[in-house]
Design a protein around this motif. Structure first.
Motif, short mmCIF file in Angstrom:
data_model
loop_
_atom_site.label_atom_id
_atom_site.label_comp_id
_atom_site.label_asym_id
_atom_site.label_seq_id
_atom_site.Cartn_x
_atom_site.Cartn_y
_atom_site.Cartn_z
N PRO A 204 -9.27 0.05 -7.94
CA PRO A 204 -9.26 -0.46 -6.56
C PRO A 204 -8.82 -1.91 -6.47
O PRO A 204 -8.14 -2.30 -5.50
N TRP A 205 -9.20 -2.75 -7.45
CA TRP A 205 -8.73 -4.14 -7.44
C TRP A 205 -7.21 -4.19 -7.56
O TRP A 205 -6.55 -4.97 -6.85
N LEU A 206 -6.64 -3.38 -8.44
CA LEU A 206 -5.19 -3.37 -8.63
C LEU A 206 -4.47 -2.94 -7.35
O LEU A 206 -3.47 -3.53 -6.96
N LEU A 207 -4.99 -1.91 -6.69
CA LEU A 207 -4.35 -1.41 -5.47
C LEU A 207 -4.45 -2.42 -4.33
O LEU A 207 -3.59 -2.46 -3.45
N THR A 208 -5.51 -3.22 -4.33
CA THR A 208 -5.67 -4.25 -3.29
C THR A 208 -4.87 -5.51 -3.62
O THR A 208 -4.31 -6.15 -2.73
N ARG A 209 -4.81 -5.85 -4.89
CA ARG A 209 -4.15 -7.10 -5.32
C ARG A 209 -2.66 -7.07 -5.09
O ARG A 209 -2.06 -8.07 -4.69
N ASN B 246 1.31 -3.65 3.16
CA ASN B 246 0.10 -3.94 3.93
C ASN B 246 -0.84 -4.76 3.05
O ASN B 246 -1.33 -4.28 2.02
N ALA B 247 -1.11 -6.01 3.46
CA ALA B 247 -1.90 -6.91 2.63
C ALA B 247 -3.33 -6.43 2.44
O ALA B 247 -3.97 -6.72 1.43
N SER B 248 -3.86 -5.67 3.41
CA SER B 248 -5.24 -5.19 3.30
C SER B 248 -5.35 -3.94 2.45
O SER B 248 -6.45 -3.49 2.14
N GLY B 249 -4.21 -3.36 2.09
CA GLY B 249 -4.22 -2.17 1.25
C GLY B 249 -4.43 -0.87 1.98
O GLY B 249 -4.58 0.18 1.35
N VAL B 250 -4.42 -0.89 3.31
CA VAL B 250 -4.65 0.32 4.09
C VAL B 250 -3.38 1.16 4.13
O VAL B 250 -2.28 0.65 4.34
N ILE B 251 -3.52 2.46 3.92
CA ILE B 251 -2.39 3.38 4.03
C ILE B 251 -2.73 4.45 5.07
O ILE B 251 -3.90 4.74 5.32
N SER B 252 -1.69 4.99 5.70
CA SER B 252 -1.86 6.04 6.70
C SER B 252 -1.17 7.31 6.24
O SER B 252 -0.24 7.27 5.43
N ALA B 253 -1.63 8.42 6.75
CA ALA B 253 -1.12 9.70 6.31
C ALA B 253 0.35 9.86 6.68
O ALA B 253 0.74 9.56 7.82
#
Length: 355
Positions: A145-150, A158-165
């Motif tokens: 999770p840190w890697l995906l956010t970093r 998306n800087a917050s790491g949010v993805i949409s379907a």
């Protein structure tokens, strides 16, 4: 008697390895699948499809992924949610960056890449086991999770790491509706459970169980212990990766890396423990317990007089009751809900005769 084995013999090894040897059990399974595919979309509303049945199916698949690793191969893991995150973000990037890639192929490739990641974190199992292996897999739960956010590349900037379907299209049909998402999830989960059933009854499944029971004895009789362990991590990661993609796209619609936190890993672990280690049916029973019991507690709380218990205390009481019931189930039947179901089936086979 309700039903018996009279006249039903296994004449080939393939027949003896079937999950349901009795004709009545197979007929019941076919009718259940037919009702799930045709009856449930017709009878169920959007709430039941989107908020109850889809998470139930996805959590059952996630429980199966961990059960293959822990229940059948005997390798402990607390990184289930991290591998689900890898599958979700890999499938998302494949859909976004590779034009015209079919959705099912994206799911398959996402599962395969997750298998490689799980294989990497499974390498310590070659030298350590038990609690130390559990701590090793826990590292994945914090690192991924840190890697995906970093690095925002994984979330397409998306800087917050949010993805949409992405668009849920399959064979030219739109599966974005609640019924479509339910049928897509049901189809994938049913196919993967069928694959797992054949897998655990194959030579590899028997090798896993031998390694689980006593790895030294398994090595003595010629079983490749290291190969079996790594394959268990890889196949478990494959299942968890696809479950993560379904969780993100057919259930939530949008997700961030922290949505696959340690609590999610514990949730998958509880499904396996409650349902029963080394049981395919137990994954469904454990997921049903996890999904439906909190809903039951909320409905029962609604029957109390207003103001008797404030909302904060009510939530804590629900958690306490939930935890107490889990402990009670484990004390009463350590082999999980699957063992209770098996006992009921045995009684049904002898009814109305006394055991």
């Amino acid at each position: 008697m309700l039903y018996t084995e009279s006249g039903q013999f296994s004449c080939r090894y393939a027949q003896d390895r079937r999950l349901f040897r009795l004709r009545q059990d197979r007929l019941g399974l076919y009718l259940l699948l037919l009702f799930a595919a045709l009856g449930v979309p017709w009878l169920g509303n959007d709430y039941w499809l989107s908020a109850i049945l889809i998470p139930f199916l996805v959590l059952s698949l996630a429980g199966l992924g961990l059960n293959l690793l822990s229940g059948y191969a005997g390798q402990l893991s607390l990184g289930s949610a991290a591998f689900m995150a890898v599958g979700a973000f890999t499938t998302y990037n494949l859909e976004v960056r590779v034009a015209e890639l079919p959705l099912l192929l994206s799911l398959l490739l996402g599962g395969l890449l997750t298998a490689l990641v799980a294989l990497l974190f499974g390498l310590p199992s070659l030298r350590i086991k038990g609690f130390y292996l559990l701590a090793s897999t826990l590292a994945a739960q914090f690192f991924i999770p840190w890697l995906l956010t970093r690095f925002s590349w994984f979330s397409n900037g998306n800087a917050s790491g949010v993805i949409s379907a992405p668009p849920l299209e399959l064979f030219g049909q739109d599966f974005s509706t609640p019924v479509g998402r339910y049928l897509l999830t049901l189809g994938v989960v049913a196919a993967l459970f069928w694959l797992a059933n054949n897998l655990v009854r194959s030579a590899l499944g028997r090798n896993w169980m031998a390694v689980r029971d006593m790895d030294t004895a398994a090595a003595v009789i010629g079983i490749g212990v290291l190969k079996s362990k790594l394959l268990a991590f890889a196949i478990s990661g494959f299942y968890l990766g696809i479950a993560g993609a379904l969780w993100a796209f057919t259930y939530l619609g949008t997700v961030e890396p922290q949505g696959f936190d340690l609590n999610r890993s514990f949730q998958v672990l509880f499904i396996v423990i409650l349902g029963g280690l080394g049981s395919l049916l137990g994954n469904f029973l454990g997921a049903a317990f996890i999904v439906l019991f909190p809903l039951l507690l909320s409905n029962l709380a609604g029957l109390l007089p207003p103001g008797l218990i404030d909302s904060g205390q009510l939530e804590n009481l629900q958690k306490m009751l939930f935890g107490a019931l889990i402990i009670l189930v484990l004390i009463k039947e350590p082999e999980g809900l699957a063992r209770l179901w098996q006992g009921l089936r045995e009684r049904a086979r002898r009814w109305p005769l006394r055991s």
